[in-house]
Scaffold this motif. Sequence first.
Motif, PDB file in Angstrom:
ATOM      1  N   UNK A   1      -2.309  11.210  -9.930  1.00  0.00           N
ATOM      2  CA  UNK A   1      -1.728  12.161 -10.880  1.00  0.00           C
ATOM      3  C   UNK A   1      -0.401  12.668 -10.328  1.00  0.00           C
ATOM      4  N   UNK A   2       0.401  13.257 -11.194  1.00  0.00           N
ATOM      5  CA  UNK A   2       1.715  13.742 -10.801  1.00  0.00           C
ATOM      6  C   UNK A   2       1.614  14.712  -9.630  1.00  0.00           C
ATOM      7  N   UNK A   3       2.550  14.589  -8.707  1.00  0.00           N
ATOM      8  CA  UNK A   3       2.639  15.428  -7.516  1.00  0.00           C
ATOM      9  C   UNK A   3       1.494  15.246  -6.523  1.00  0.00           C
ATOM     10  N   UNK A   4       0.706  14.194  -6.716  1.00  0.00           N
ATOM     11  CA  UNK A   4      -0.318  13.858  -5.737  1.00  0.00           C
ATOM     12  C   UNK A   4      -0.144  12.401  -5.318  1.00  0.00           C
ATOM     13  N   UNK A   5      -0.546  12.103  -4.079  1.00  0.00           N
ATOM     14  CA  UNK A   5      -0.374  10.755  -3.565  1.00  0.00           C
ATOM     15  C   UNK A   5      -1.121   9.734  -4.429  1.00  0.00           C
ATOM     16  N   UNK A   6      -0.450   8.580  -4.658  1.00  0.00           N
ATOM     17  CA  UNK A   6      -1.045   7.530  -5.477  1.00  0.00           C
ATOM     18  C   UNK A   6      -1.742   6.483  -4.601  1.00  0.00           C
TER      19      UNK A   6
ATOM     20  N   UNK B   1       0.863  -1.178   0.000  1.00  0.00           N
ATOM     21  CA  UNK B   1       0.000   0.000   0.000  1.00  0.00           C
ATOM     22  C   UNK B   1       0.903   1.232   0.000  1.00  0.00           C
ATOM     23  N   UNK B   2       0.338   2.352  -0.392  1.00  0.00           N
ATOM     24  CA  UNK B   2       1.143   3.579  -0.475  1.00  0.00           C
ATOM     25  C   UNK B   2       0.825   4.477   0.717  1.00  0.00           C
ATOM     26  N   UNK B   3       1.882   4.940   1.367  1.00  0.00           N
ATOM     27  CA  UNK B   3       1.698   5.829   2.512  1.00  0.00           C
ATOM     28  C   UNK B   3       1.535   7.250   1.960  1.00  0.00           C
ATOM     29  N   UNK B   4       0.331   7.830   2.066  1.00  0.00           N
ATOM     30  CA  UNK B   4       0.068   9.125   1.403  1.00  0.00           C
ATOM     31  C   UNK B   4       1.027  10.229   1.862  1.00  0.00           C
TER      32      UNK B   4
ATOM     33  N   UNK C   1       6.529   6.987 -10.490  1.00  0.00           N
ATOM     34  CA  UNK C   1       7.395   5.852 -10.842  1.00  0.00           C
ATOM     35  C   UNK C   1       6.666   4.527 -10.668  1.00  0.00           C
ATOM     36  N   UNK C   2       5.899   4.391  -9.565  1.00  0.00           N
ATOM     37  CA  UNK C   2       5.224   3.124  -9.308  1.00  0.00           C
ATOM     38  C   UNK C   2       4.155   2.851 -10.357  1.00  0.00           C
ATOM     39  N   UNK C   3       3.393   3.886 -10.673  1.00  0.00           N
ATOM     40  CA  UNK C   3       2.309   3.706 -11.636  1.00  0.00           C
ATOM     41  C   UNK C   3       2.858   3.318 -13.006  1.00  0.00           C
ATOM     42  N   UNK C   4       3.973   3.918 -13.370  1.00  0.00           N
ATOM     43  CA  UNK C   4       4.560   3.611 -14.672  1.00  0.00           C
ATOM     44  C   UNK C   4       5.122   2.199 -14.727  1.00  0.00           C
ATOM     45  N   UNK C   5       5.595   1.704 -13.573  1.00  0.00           N
ATOM     46  CA  UNK C   5       6.217   0.379 -13.564  1.00  0.00           C
ATOM     47  C   UNK C   5       5.262  -0.761 -13.253  1.00  0.00           C
ATOM     48  N   UNK C   6       4.060  -0.434 -12.801  1.00  0.00           N
ATOM     49  CA  UNK C   6       3.121  -1.490 -12.428  1.00  0.00           C
ATOM     50  C   UNK C   6       2.709  -2.271 -13.676  1.00  0.00           C
TER      51      UNK C   6
ATOM     52  N   UNK D   1      11.522   5.488  -4.571  1.00  0.00           N
ATOM     53  CA  UNK D   1      12.747   6.014  -3.969  1.00  0.00           C
ATOM     54  C   UNK D   1      12.479   6.793  -2.693  1.00  0.00           C
ATOM     55  N   UNK D   2      11.221   6.870  -2.310  1.00  0.00           N
ATOM     56  CA  UNK D   2      10.872   7.686  -1.137  1.00  0.00           C
ATOM     57  C   UNK D   2      10.339   6.841   0.013  1.00  0.00           C
ATOM     58  N   UNK D   3      10.537   5.534  -0.113  1.00  0.00           N
ATOM     59  CA  UNK D   3      10.043   4.587   0.892  1.00  0.00           C
ATOM     60  C   UNK D   3       8.564   4.812   1.196  1.00  0.00           C
ATOM     61  N   UNK D   4       7.815   5.144   0.147  1.00  0.00           N
ATOM     62  CA  UNK D   4       6.402   5.446   0.345  1.00  0.00           C
ATOM     63  C   UNK D   4       5.524   4.220   0.137  1.00  0.00           C
ATOM     64  N   UNK D   5       6.125   3.116  -0.355  1.00  0.00           N
ATOM     65  CA  UNK D   5       5.335   1.901  -0.524  1.00  0.00           C
ATOM     66  C   UNK D   5       5.611   1.004   0.676  1.00  0.00           C
ATOM     67  N   UNK D   6       4.567   0.643   1.378  1.00  0.00           N
ATOM     68  CA  UNK D   6       4.790  -0.210   2.546  1.00  0.00           C
ATOM     69  C   UNK D   6       4.439  -1.647   2.194  1.00  0.00           C
TER      70      UNK D   6
END
Lengths: 728, 173
Positions: free
Chosen positions: A698-703, A674-677, A685-690, A721-726
């Motif tokens: 959308x860009x610059x907003x939490x996914x 899950x993504x930590x908002x 990056x995550x959306x493009x690689x999924x 790269x931001x450790x935002x995916x847990x």
Amino acid sequence: MTHNIVQDSYEKLFQQAANEIKLREESSKIRIQVGSATCENAAGAREVYDEFNKHIEASGRQDIVLHQTGCTGRCSCEPVVSVQIAHQMPVKYELVNRELAHKIFSQHILGGQPVIEHIIDSKDGNLTKWEFMFCNSARCGRDLLPNFQEDLSNKLEQAGLTKGQYKVIPANCFGLCPQKAAGKAIYMMIRPSKTIYRITQIEHLDRIIREHILGGNEVKELEVKTKPMSQRFFNLYGDVSFFSRQTRIALRNNGLIDPEDIYEYITCDGFKALSVVLGKGNKEWIIEQVSKSKLRGRGGGGYPTAQKWEMVSKAAESTRYLICNADEGDPGAFMDRSMLEGDPFSVIEGMIICAYAISSNRGFVYIRAEYPMAIERIEKAVALCRQHGLLGKNILNSGFDFDLELRLGAGAFVCGEETALIHSIEGERGQPRPRPPYPAEKGLWDKPTVINNVETFANVPAIFLFSPEWFASLGTARSGGTKVFALAGKVRHTGLVEVPMGTTLREIVYNIGGGIAGGKKFKAIQTGGPAGGCIPEQYLDTIVDFDSLTALGSIMGSGGMIIMDEDDCMVDIAKFFLTFSQDESCGKCTPCREGTKRMLEIIERITAGDGIPEDIIKLERLGNLLRKTSLCGLGRAAPNPVLSTLKYFRDEYEAHVHEKRCPARKCTALSRYSIIPEKCVGCTACARNCPVFCISGTAKHAHVIDQSRCIKCGRCYQVCRFEAVSRT
Amino acid sequence: MCTCKTDNLSDIERTSELSLGPEIVEYIKTICEGPHKESQLISVLHKVQQKYGYLSMENINAVAYLLKIPAAKVSGVATFYNFFRLQQPGKFKINVCLGTACYVKGANLIADRFKQELGIDFGETSKDAMFTLEIARCLGTCGLAPVVTIGKEVFSQVTPDQVPVLLDKFRKQ
């Protein structure tokens, strides 16, 4: 009569080699030594070698030589370069690249200032003036002078030396104890003078400090005249803790000699053991010596080497064959490769001695095709031996004929099993057959055959050079000598480790290997490759030898040692080994062919989160069945990784099955992403690689991850790269 | 009396020799003179694969004929050993080491990335005939794990993100 002829021939050969070496006048020159083995080259040693070569040519200096060796086995530091200048401490550099080579050349070689920050193990940041290496092994005088290290340091300080000027290093056996009764003296080597002293009382230290250190005169009375086996090794590498705690017998020349130069090997007492054996001309005596040494087969089985030789030597059939098993297929083991690449002559010498003992005239080296450099080196070595009358007709004028042929494997793991290997040499599919008859009775082309591993043969010359009693005294009651382990995985210092049998696992992992990398927690040690098992922390004080590891449900095997930390899932590791065994099963017998497949299906189900409670019991039952009913050793050992992890880490299996949870969070299918908002910056990056496009935003907003469509591949977790995916 | 010619052995011999090329034919001849000629089958297959990159059906038949070993046996040996390839490989062979040391350091992620980037599975060749993707069991360079070899070059401590960069580098060659 023969005695004299053989000895004379050897003397002549030795003189020839000594003259050849003398002509090069290397002792007065500056020597730059670069490793060259598959691993060193992979790390970039070739470019470093070329770079030094260019610099030497450009400088026009005649007093600098470039020397190549095999590898020393310090993998995590490769490429290793050592700079040896007469009367100075040898300096070893780690992780050398082109730029560093340039710097070493201009700053150290030309400028006389070592590049301190790149020296191996140079935490204290300076080079000491004196180094005192003393034997700290149990057989030496540890009981005689229990506080040796402390006493010596105190005395040195009293004499006016300050902390940064000297280093006292506890080392392992120098190989000197056979000459004088063990336990009655401590041996100590002083660098840079390379003098070795025999110390029996504390007053000797005062004298050495007074006369040698302060006065500059060596204390001749206390000096040891004979050159022990480890002198060259410790002189070059003894200050590095990874090396000083090792005892090198099979690897005695690795990282010291040029593996493509027979003269260097000869001047390091190469073929001396052979000349002794051929000169004596007594075959029973040879086998008796090997028997006394308690040498056991290093390929994994641990069968007493002398017994194998004796059986063949007494066979009724007069045509006998000799095979060196260099089909090192265990993932995680690379010592045989290193020996063949670093010191091929000692393997050949061991083979000739064995051939003489069993009266065989034709031998084979069966080597895996995946080792092109080892093949090249052994080919060259065989050719050089033929040129110098060490292989072929009338070896060293003894009247004994023996020659070697190389046979390449073709990528079949099962060919490491001796009967399969024999079939492969015969040009057949490499499938095993039931034993008995053992190869010693009916082997290659149905003739009596000795098959030994590379490391076993590499040990043989040392037994005759340094006495079988000494060799036996190094090990445990039932196995003599040392064992080389390939240390890899999550340990700080990876590489080849040769330690006496009876050393504890803890010593290997922590004192030599430097503990777990990255401050993580130790979880298990896997020994013996796909046929071995995992040993948990509570057994770290177990000693290594064939019997003690078997008692823990693992095996010594060929010596692979993979260290695992808290991030490794034991079910996943078991799955990994089972995938390997299943893939490499030759398909001849049903238990192995079908059993490994079914076991793998179950374990894949468990790691995918579809496990049912009966699965664990089924796994255990099937594993035991395989152990009892498979045709060859590989099939019988294939369930070991599963059975040993079930024994020691059953809770992990249960967590996978009952709670659908992977405690190490390694099994991706059991994780929830899950993504930590708060942490997400919306970099996309995550959306493009999924791969299934289940991440929206959308860009610059939490996914956000759409859990219903997520396939739990873990891709988003890796790319963020931001450790935002847990991952939970 | 029937006059049709059934003895075409000389034709087979000629096509076999043409198919393998003079060096290998010469090599086989020297083997046949020595003892235990059938034991050299694997080394002959190594030589053929070295020259042609793989073992074609024609070459398997040719080896069988010249060594006087049944073709079924030659093909049995060729299919048993992983090292022998029966299809033409791509220009560069990618070997992802999946030995233990590489595996615990994440080689499976690298393998997945190669599969994804090239759109092929292990043992297959990419559509542009540039890459053949294979698994290596252990390259014996465990200290540098994870390791990948492409062509003759060895890459150590590879990360999944380096995969596209590496592929591009070889595509340009």
